[in-house]
Write a protein that holds these residues in place. Structure first.
Motif, PDB file in Angstrom:
ATOM      1  N   TYR A  88     149.037  48.915 -32.866  1.00 19.24           N
ATOM      2  CA  TYR A  88     150.442  48.545 -32.952  1.00 19.24           C
ATOM      3  C   TYR A  88     151.160  49.263 -34.082  1.00 19.24           C
ATOM      4  CZ  TYR A  88     149.154  44.948 -29.666  1.00 19.24           C
ATOM      5  OH  TYR A  88     148.691  44.303 -28.558  1.00 19.24           O
ATOM      6  N   ASP A  89     150.411  49.804 -35.027  1.00 20.47           N
ATOM      7  CA  ASP A  89     151.002  50.520 -36.147  1.00 20.47           C
ATOM      8  C   ASP A  89     151.240  51.991 -35.834  1.00 20.47           C
ATOM      9  OD1 ASP A  89     150.815  48.183 -37.618  1.00 20.47           O
ATOM     10  OD2 ASP A  89     148.902  48.732 -38.516  1.00 20.47           O
ATOM     11  N   GLN A  90     150.692  52.467 -34.725  1.00 15.87           N
ATOM     12  CA  GLN A  90     150.809  53.880 -34.374  1.00 15.87           C
ATOM     13  C   GLN A  90     151.989  54.082 -33.433  1.00 15.87           C
ATOM     14  OE1 GLN A  90     148.802  56.097 -35.858  1.00 15.87           O
ATOM     15  NE2 GLN A  90     147.960  54.321 -36.913  1.00 15.87           N
ATOM     16  N   PRO A  91     152.836  55.067 -33.700  1.00 13.58           N
ATOM     17  CA  PRO A  91     153.961  55.315 -32.793  1.00 13.58           C
ATOM     18  C   PRO A  91     153.471  55.841 -31.449  1.00 13.58           C
ATOM     19  CG  PRO A  91     153.904  56.952 -34.545  1.00 13.58           C
ATOM     20  CD  PRO A  91     152.837  55.955 -34.850  1.00 13.58           C
ATOM     21  N   TYR A  92     154.261  55.598 -30.417  1.00 13.21           N
ATOM     22  CA  TYR A  92     153.947  56.097 -29.083  1.00 13.21           C
ATOM     23  C   TYR A  92     154.137  57.610 -29.015  1.00 13.21           C
ATOM     24  CZ  TYR A  92     153.792  51.694 -26.420  1.00 13.21           C
ATOM     25  OH  TYR A  92     153.445  50.489 -25.890  1.00 13.21           O
ATOM     26  N   GLU A  93     153.412  58.229 -28.129  1.00 15.00           N
ATOM     27  CA  GLU A  93     153.646  59.604 -27.735  1.00 15.00           C
ATOM     28  C   GLU A  93     154.612  59.515 -26.544  1.00 15.00           C
ATOM     29  OE1 GLU A  93     152.438  61.598 -24.867  1.00 15.00           O
ATOM     30  OE2 GLU A  93     153.498  63.225 -25.858  1.00 15.00           O
ATOM     31  N   VAL A  94     155.610  60.364 -26.510  1.00 12.88           N
ATOM     32  CA  VAL A  94     156.707  60.239 -25.544  1.00 12.88           C
ATOM     33  C   VAL A  94     156.221  60.201 -24.100  1.00 12.88           C
ATOM     34  CG1 VAL A  94     158.832  61.287 -24.668  1.00 12.88           C
ATOM     35  CG2 VAL A  94     158.368  61.300 -27.097  1.00 12.88           C
ATOM     36  N   THR A  95     155.341  61.108 -23.716  1.00 13.70           N
ATOM     37  CA  THR A  95     154.931  61.149 -22.312  1.00 13.70           C
ATOM     38  C   THR A  95     154.111  59.926 -21.907  1.00 13.70           C
ATOM     39  OG1 THR A  95     153.044  62.568 -22.867  1.00 13.70           O
ATOM     40  CG2 THR A  95     155.036  63.656 -22.082  1.00 13.70           C
ATOM     41  N   SER A  96     153.249  59.442 -22.793  1.00 14.76           N
ATOM     42  CA  SER A  96     152.469  58.250 -22.444  1.00 14.76           C
ATOM     43  C   SER A  96     153.370  57.018 -22.357  1.00 14.76           C
ATOM     44  CB  SER A  96     151.325  58.026 -23.429  1.00 14.76           C
ATOM     45  OG  SER A  96     151.810  57.748 -24.719  1.00 14.76           O
ATOM     46  N   PHE A  97     154.371  56.942 -23.225  1.00 11.52           N
ATOM     47  CA  PHE A  97     155.322  55.832 -23.173  1.00 11.52           C
ATOM     48  C   PHE A  97     156.138  55.897 -21.880  1.00 11.52           C
ATOM     49  CE2 PHE A  97     159.524  53.997 -24.295  1.00 11.52           C
ATOM     50  CZ  PHE A  97     159.113  52.713 -24.602  1.00 11.52           C
ATOM     51  N   ALA A  98     156.568  57.089 -21.512  1.00 11.81           N
ATOM     52  CA  ALA A  98     157.339  57.258 -20.281  1.00 11.81           C
ATOM     53  C   ALA A  98     156.518  56.844 -19.064  1.00 11.81           C
ATOM     54  CB  ALA A  98     157.786  58.711 -20.146  1.00 11.81           C
ATOM     55  N   LYS A  99     155.270  57.261 -19.010  1.00 14.00           N
ATOM     56  CA  LYS A  99     154.400  56.896 -17.885  1.00 14.00           C
ATOM     57  C   LYS A  99     154.141  55.399 -17.850  1.00 14.00           C
ATOM     58  CE  LYS A  99     151.972  61.274 -17.456  1.00 14.00           C
ATOM     59  NZ  LYS A  99     150.686  61.970 -17.586  1.00 14.00           N
ATOM     60  N   LYS A 100     153.904  54.798 -19.002  1.00 12.13           N
ATOM     61  CA  LYS A 100     153.604  53.366 -19.070  1.00 12.13           C
ATOM     62  C   LYS A 100     154.736  52.534 -18.471  1.00 12.13           C
ATOM     63  CE  LYS A 100     152.590  49.593 -22.250  1.00 12.13           C
ATOM     64  NZ  LYS A 100     152.278  49.213 -23.626  1.00 12.13           N
ATOM     65  N   HIS A 101     155.983  52.944 -18.735  1.00 14.42           N
ATOM     66  CA  HIS A 101     157.129  52.142 -18.316  1.00 14.42           C
ATOM     67  C   HIS A 101     157.900  52.733 -17.140  1.00 14.42           C
ATOM     68  CE1 HIS A 101     156.744  49.219 -21.492  1.00 14.42           C
ATOM     69  NE2 HIS A 101     156.521  50.208 -22.336  1.00 14.42           N
ATOM     70  N   GLY A 102     157.435  53.866 -16.604  1.00  8.06           N
ATOM     71  CA  GLY A 102     158.117  54.473 -15.473  1.00  8.06           C
ATOM     72  C   GLY A 102     159.472  55.056 -15.836  1.00  8.06           C
ATOM     73  N   LEU A 103     159.578  55.592 -17.030  1.00  4.74           N
ATOM     74  CA  LEU A 103     160.824  56.182 -17.514  1.00  4.74           C
ATOM     75  C   LEU A 103     160.770  57.699 -17.424  1.00  4.74           C
ATOM     76  CD1 LEU A 103     161.154  54.118 -20.818  1.00  4.74           C
ATOM     77  CD2 LEU A 103     162.432  53.740 -18.710  1.00  4.74           C
ATOM     78  N   THR A 104     161.943  58.307 -17.428  1.00  8.68           N
ATOM     79  CA  THR A 104     161.993  59.758 -17.572  1.00  8.68           C
ATOM     80  C   THR A 104     161.659  60.087 -19.026  1.00  8.68           C
ATOM     81  OG1 THR A 104     164.321  59.794 -18.194  1.00  8.68           O
ATOM     82  CG2 THR A 104     163.810  59.955 -15.821  1.00  8.68           C
ATOM     83  N   ILE A 105     161.305  61.325 -19.276  1.00  4.60           N
ATOM     84  CA  ILE A 105     161.007  61.752 -20.650  1.00  4.60           C
ATOM     85  C   ILE A 105     162.251  61.560 -21.525  1.00  4.60           C
ATOM     86  CG2 ILE A 105     160.382  63.725 -22.105  1.00  4.60           C
ATOM     87  CD1 ILE A 105     158.045  62.614 -20.471  1.00  4.60           C
ATOM     88  N   ARG A 106     163.401  61.904 -20.975  1.00  6.79           N
ATOM     89  CA  ARG A 106     164.656  61.772 -21.731  1.00  6.79           C
ATOM     90  C   ARG A 106     164.939  60.320 -22.107  1.00  6.79           C
ATOM     91  NH1 ARG A 106     170.377  64.410 -19.784  1.00  6.79           N
ATOM     92  NH2 ARG A 106     171.500  63.995 -21.706  1.00  6.79           N
ATOM     93  N   ALA A 107     164.776  59.398 -21.154  1.00  8.48           N
ATOM     94  CA  ALA A 107     165.009  57.982 -21.434  1.00  8.48           C
ATOM     95  C   ALA A 107     163.971  57.450 -22.418  1.00  8.48           C
ATOM     96  CB  ALA A 107     164.978  57.178 -20.141  1.00  8.48           C
ATOM     97  N   ALA A 108     162.719  57.837 -22.235  1.00 11.72           N
ATOM     98  CA  ALA A 108     161.656  57.392 -23.141  1.00 11.72           C
ATOM     99  C   ALA A 108     161.918  57.880 -24.561  1.00 11.72           C
ATOM    100  CB  ALA A 108     160.301  57.889 -22.654  1.00 11.72           C
ATOM    101  N   ASP A 109     162.347  59.124 -24.686  1.00  8.07           N
ATOM    102  CA  ASP A 109     162.645  59.681 -25.998  1.00  8.07           C
ATOM    103  C   ASP A 109     163.785  58.916 -26.668  1.00  8.07           C
ATOM    104  OD1 ASP A 109     162.155  61.628 -28.040  1.00  8.07           O
ATOM    105  OD2 ASP A 109     163.982  62.664 -27.411  1.00  8.07           O
ATOM    106  N   ALA A 110     164.796  58.544 -25.901  1.00  4.86           N
ATOM    107  CA  ALA A 110     165.925  57.793 -26.449  1.00  4.86           C
ATOM    108  C   ALA A 110     165.489  56.414 -26.928  1.00  4.86           C
ATOM    109  CB  ALA A 110     167.028  57.665 -25.405  1.00  4.86           C
ATOM    110  N   VAL A 111     164.659  55.735 -26.140  1.00  9.77           N
ATOM    111  CA  VAL A 111     164.174  54.404 -26.533  1.00  9.77           C
ATOM    112  C   VAL A 111     163.320  54.506 -27.790  1.00  9.77           C
ATOM    113  CG1 VAL A 111     162.688  52.466 -25.865  1.00  9.77           C
ATOM    114  CG2 VAL A 111     164.297  53.417 -24.212  1.00  9.77           C
ATOM    115  N   LEU A 112     162.421  55.469 -27.824  1.00 11.79           N
ATOM    116  CA  LEU A 112     161.552  55.634 -28.990  1.00 11.79           C
ATOM    117  C   LEU A 112     162.353  55.995 -30.234  1.00 11.79           C
ATOM    118  CD1 LEU A 112     158.535  57.488 -27.372  1.00 11.79           C
ATOM    119  CD2 LEU A 112     158.628  55.115 -28.140  1.00 11.79           C
TER     120      LEU A 112
END
Length: 68
Positions: free
Chosen positions: A13-37
């Protein structure tokens, strides 16, 4: 006495997400995932909650648009 309750490695929980893994986990585009992160990082629980809120907002918008 351990109190991990089987939820995985607490240091995860202390480690930040990697953009592509976060996008895949939540079904987001890379652009949307990057904005959320960018907005909510590096807290994984905050990013997960923000992704769910984003997806809910997108679904509500789509429903509103289809009703027109």
């Amino acid at each position: 006495m351990r109190h991990d309750f089987g939820i995985g490695d607490p240091t995860e929980y202390d480690q930040p997400y990697e953009v592509t893994s976060f996008a895949k986990k939540h079904g987001l585009t890379i652009r949307a995932a990057d904005a959320v992160l960018f907005a909510k990082g590096p807290s994984r629980p905050a990013c997960d909650a923000a992704a769910l809120a984003f997806l809910g907002a997108v679904a509500a918008y789509a429903k509103k648009q289809s009703a027109r």
